[in-house]
Enzyme design. Structure first.
Site, short mmCIF file in Angstrom:
data_model
loop_
_atom_site.label_atom_id
_atom_site.label_comp_id
_atom_site.label_asym_id
_atom_site.label_seq_id
_atom_site.Cartn_x
_atom_site.Cartn_y
_atom_site.Cartn_z
N ARG A 132 -124.62 28.23 24.97
CA ARG A 132 -125.79 28.95 24.44
C ARG A 132 -126.72 28.05 23.63
NH1 ARG A 132 -121.89 33.55 22.05
NH2 ARG A 132 -120.46 31.77 22.18
N LYS A 188 -122.01 20.94 21.23
CA LYS A 188 -122.35 21.89 20.16
C LYS A 188 -121.97 21.46 18.74
CE LYS A 188 -120.35 26.11 19.43
NZ LYS A 188 -120.24 27.57 19.54
N GLN A 237 -108.10 19.73 25.04
CA GLN A 237 -108.06 20.96 25.84
C GLN A 237 -108.84 20.69 27.12
OE1 GLN A 237 -110.45 24.24 24.40
NE2 GLN A 237 -109.09 25.77 25.28
N LYS A 243 -142.17 -4.38 5.21
CA LYS A 243 -141.00 -4.43 6.10
C LYS A 243 -140.21 -5.69 5.80
CE LYS A 243 -140.48 -6.70 9.49
NZ LYS A 243 -140.38 -7.53 10.69
C1 UD1 Z 1 -115.14 33.58 17.63
C2 UD1 Z 1 -114.13 34.72 17.42
C3 UD1 Z 1 -114.86 35.90 16.78
C4 UD1 Z 1 -115.46 35.47 15.48
C5 UD1 Z 1 -116.37 34.26 15.68
C6 UD1 Z 1 -116.78 33.70 14.32
C7 UD1 Z 1 -112.51 34.51 19.24
C8 UD1 Z 1 -112.04 35.10 20.52
N1 UD1 Z 1 -113.57 35.09 18.70
O1 UD1 Z 1 -116.11 34.04 18.54
O2 UD1 Z 1 -113.94 36.95 16.55
O3 UD1 Z 1 -116.20 36.56 14.91
O4 UD1 Z 1 -115.69 33.21 16.37
O5 UD1 Z 1 -117.71 32.67 14.46
O6 UD1 Z 1 -111.90 33.59 18.73
N2 UD1 Z 1 -113.44 26.72 21.50
C9 UD1 Z 1 -112.56 25.81 22.04
N3 UD1 Z 1 -112.01 26.07 23.27
C10 UD1 Z 1 -112.28 27.20 23.96
C11 UD1 Z 1 -113.17 28.14 23.41
C12 UD1 Z 1 -113.74 27.86 22.17
O7 UD1 Z 1 -112.26 24.78 21.43
O8 UD1 Z 1 -111.72 27.34 25.05
C13 UD1 Z 1 -114.03 26.43 20.18
C14 UD1 Z 1 -115.55 26.35 20.23
O9 UD1 Z 1 -115.96 24.99 20.40
C15 UD1 Z 1 -115.95 26.87 18.85
C16 UD1 Z 1 -114.81 27.78 18.45
O10 UD1 Z 1 -113.75 27.50 19.31
O11 UD1 Z 1 -116.09 25.83 17.92
C17 UD1 Z 1 -115.18 29.25 18.55
O12 UD1 Z 1 -115.51 29.55 19.90
P1 UD1 Z 1 -116.79 30.43 20.26
O13 UD1 Z 1 -116.91 30.51 21.73
O14 UD1 Z 1 -117.95 29.96 19.50
O15 UD1 Z 1 -116.30 31.85 19.71
P2 UD1 Z 1 -117.18 33.07 19.28
O16 UD1 Z 1 -117.64 33.79 20.49
O17 UD1 Z 1 -118.22 32.65 18.32
CA CA Z 2 -118.85 30.66 17.50
#
Ligand code: UD1
Ligand code: CA
Length: 465
Positions: free
Chosen positions: A18, A25, A75, A353
């Site tokens: 996004r 990110k 991962q 400079k």
């Molecule tokens: C997540 C939470 C949500 C919370 C929000 C707060 C979950 C399912 N949801 O949602 O409840 O309100 O954060 O900001 O956890 N990431 C990985 N590997 C993956 C997926 C994500 O390392 O496979 C990392 C992303 O880089 C990120 C973090 O985990 O830094 C959170 O993932 P993101 O997709 O941003 O979760 P949200 O939808 O924001």
């Molecule tokens: Ca997030």
């Protein structure tokens, strides 16, 4: 008694679709520091025994940025936050103690809240404690479902909420503290049976609750802590909130900010007491500003050290040092390697400079001084420049103490102007000038008596033809 060990897992493997960016990110910056840098910094304040960062997309860039401050687990496929945490199991799954799990995209979490979570966890003997916040517009965040007696039951992701769950204003900030062994045990049971087909880390809460364990929620009164940066809109919100925090800390530390909402100070910058910063000013990187300075308006200072009682007006400084009681600007440009002494005047439209300008020297207007060593109490006149570049190499100009360089002088480097020498205005200097000598290098003037009218007549008669 064995001391309780606390570990950390930082989730930084997601793509950040996004953000619509080629930059990964968690490396997007808030107040000059990458998101994941803020997160790792706050964890360092807690003094964890081990910190594991989960990397996936952009793993090499994230590792290059964080270096060996932390351990890494890769991962390979981004199957969700639960799956991400599981990647740390090989490293820390067998450890006793507590583990913070934090999102690499939540830069505003504070040390204070992390300590509150440890306290609550220890007081209640909970299996886990999560950081929550209340938001008027909680769209996008996981909602905290509590039982009637207030106990946390589970977290429901926005996309999985029923209409009544959507009404819940308490959200999951994405920061958790768990009993380490219980956590990795629970994660084995997480499935991807949900709206996004992802292994949600948040499901660990539900699993532990169903095992009869207690999960606590520590609700912070500063909803900023919960901001997770998923897109550029949230990035700008995080920037604004972080800026407010940084600027408030400076003001409480004795710095006057005329308009804090229009003053941009990186997290890393230091400013001394009784300094005033005017609007439109951006201070970044390793910049340190002393006491009693006046900076701005509309100035940008990058990686520079500025001593006490310095004035910087409408100017740009990059990798420069400035001694006390010096004034810079308006509209000056100090480029890398500018080393300005005490009580110096760098005036309007002056560019410096890779040059040292020693104490008491004045370069008041419209000059370029590059690759030069300028002594004490030198005067450099309006429009005088060092001609440092021949198209191939840079050459050095030396100007010794008390020298006077008149207006519009070209100093063709390499060249040396000796102590207290005097270079007459309009000269183009190609040879060294010894101390106390006077140098003049310009055409002699001829005046032709009464010639002005003659010239006019000639021009007019031509026009008639
Ligand atoms: C997540 C939470 C949500 C919370 C929000 C707060 C979950 C399912 N949801 O949602 O409840 O309100 O954060 O900001 O956890 N990431 C990985 N590997 C993956 C997926 C994500 O390392 O496979 C990392 C992303 O880089 C990120 C973090 O985990 O830094 C959170 O993932 P993101 O997709 O941003 O979760 P949200 O939808 O924001
Ligand atoms: Ca997030």
């Amino acid at each position: 008694m064995v001391e309780l060990q606390i570990m950390g897992v930082v989730l930084a493997g997601g793509k950040g679709k996004r953000m619509k960016s080629s930059l990964y990110k968690v490396l997007h910056r808030v107040c000059g520091k990458p998101l994941v840098g803020h997160v790792v910094d706050v964890l360092e304040q807690i003094k964890l025994t081990r910190t594991v960062v989960i990397v996936g997309h952009g793993a090499d860039t994230v590792k290059a940025y964080l270096g060996d401050r932390v351990e890494y687990a890769v991962q390979e496929q981004q199957l969700g936050t639960g799956h991400a945490v599981q990647q740390a199991e090989a490293l820390i799954g067998q450890e006793d103690g507590l583990t913070f799990v934090v999102c690499g995209d939540a830069p505003l979490v504070t040390e204070r809240s992390l300590r509150k979570m440890i306290e609550l966890q220890q007081q209640t003997g909970a299996a886990g404690t999560m950081l929550t916040a209340r938001m008027d517009h909680p769209a996008g965040y996981g909602r905290i479902v509590r039982a009637e007696d207030g106990r946390v039951l589970r977290i429901v992701e926005h996309k999985d909420c029923t209409p009544s769950e959507l009404e819940i204003k308490e959200i999951n900030a994405g920061t958790y503290l768990f009993n380490n062994r219980m956590l990795f045990q629970a994660l084995k049971e997480v499935t991807n049976d949900n709206a996004q087909n992802e292994y949600y880390f948040t499901d660990a809460v539900d699993i532990l609750v169903r095992q009869g364990k207690l999960i606590e929620g520590y609700c912070t009164d500063d909803a900023a802590e919960a901001v997770g940066v998923n897109d550029r809109v949230a990035l700008s919100q995080a920037e604004k909130l972080m800026r407010e925090r940084i600027n408030t800390a400076h003001m409480l530390g004795g710095v006057t900010l005329i308009d804090p909402s229009n003053t941009y100070i990186d997290a890393s910058v230091q400013i001394g007491m009784d300094t005033t910063v005017y609007p439109g000013t951006k201070l970044s990187g390793s910049t340190i500003i002393g006491e009693g300075c006046v900076v701005g308006p509309n100035s940008e200072i990058v990686d520079s050290q500025i001593d006490d009682n310095v004035t910087v007006m409408q100017s740009v400084l990059n990798h420069a040092t400035v001694g006390s009681d010096t004034t810079v600007g308006p509209f000056a440009y100090l480029r890398p390697g500018s080393r300005i002494g005490k009580g110096v005047k760098i005036g309007d439209f002056v560019e410096i400079k890779n040059a040292s300008i020693d104490d008491g020297t004045k370069i008041s207007h419209l000059s370029y001084v590059g690759d030069a060593n300028v002594g004490k109490n030198v005067n450099i006149g309006c429009g005088a420049i060092t001609v440092n570049y021949d198209g191939y190499n840079k050459h050095v100009t030396e100007i010794e103490d008390d020298a006077f360089v008149g207006s519009n002088v070209n100093l063709i480097a390499p060249v040396r102007i000796g102590k207290a020498a005097y270079v007459v205005a309009g000269s183009t200097i190609t040879d060294d000038v010894n101390g106390n000598d006077l140098a003049i290098a310009r055409e002699r003037q001829t005046n032709k008596a009464g010639y002005a009218d003659k010239l006019r007549n000639r021009i007019q008669s031509k026009d008639k033809v």
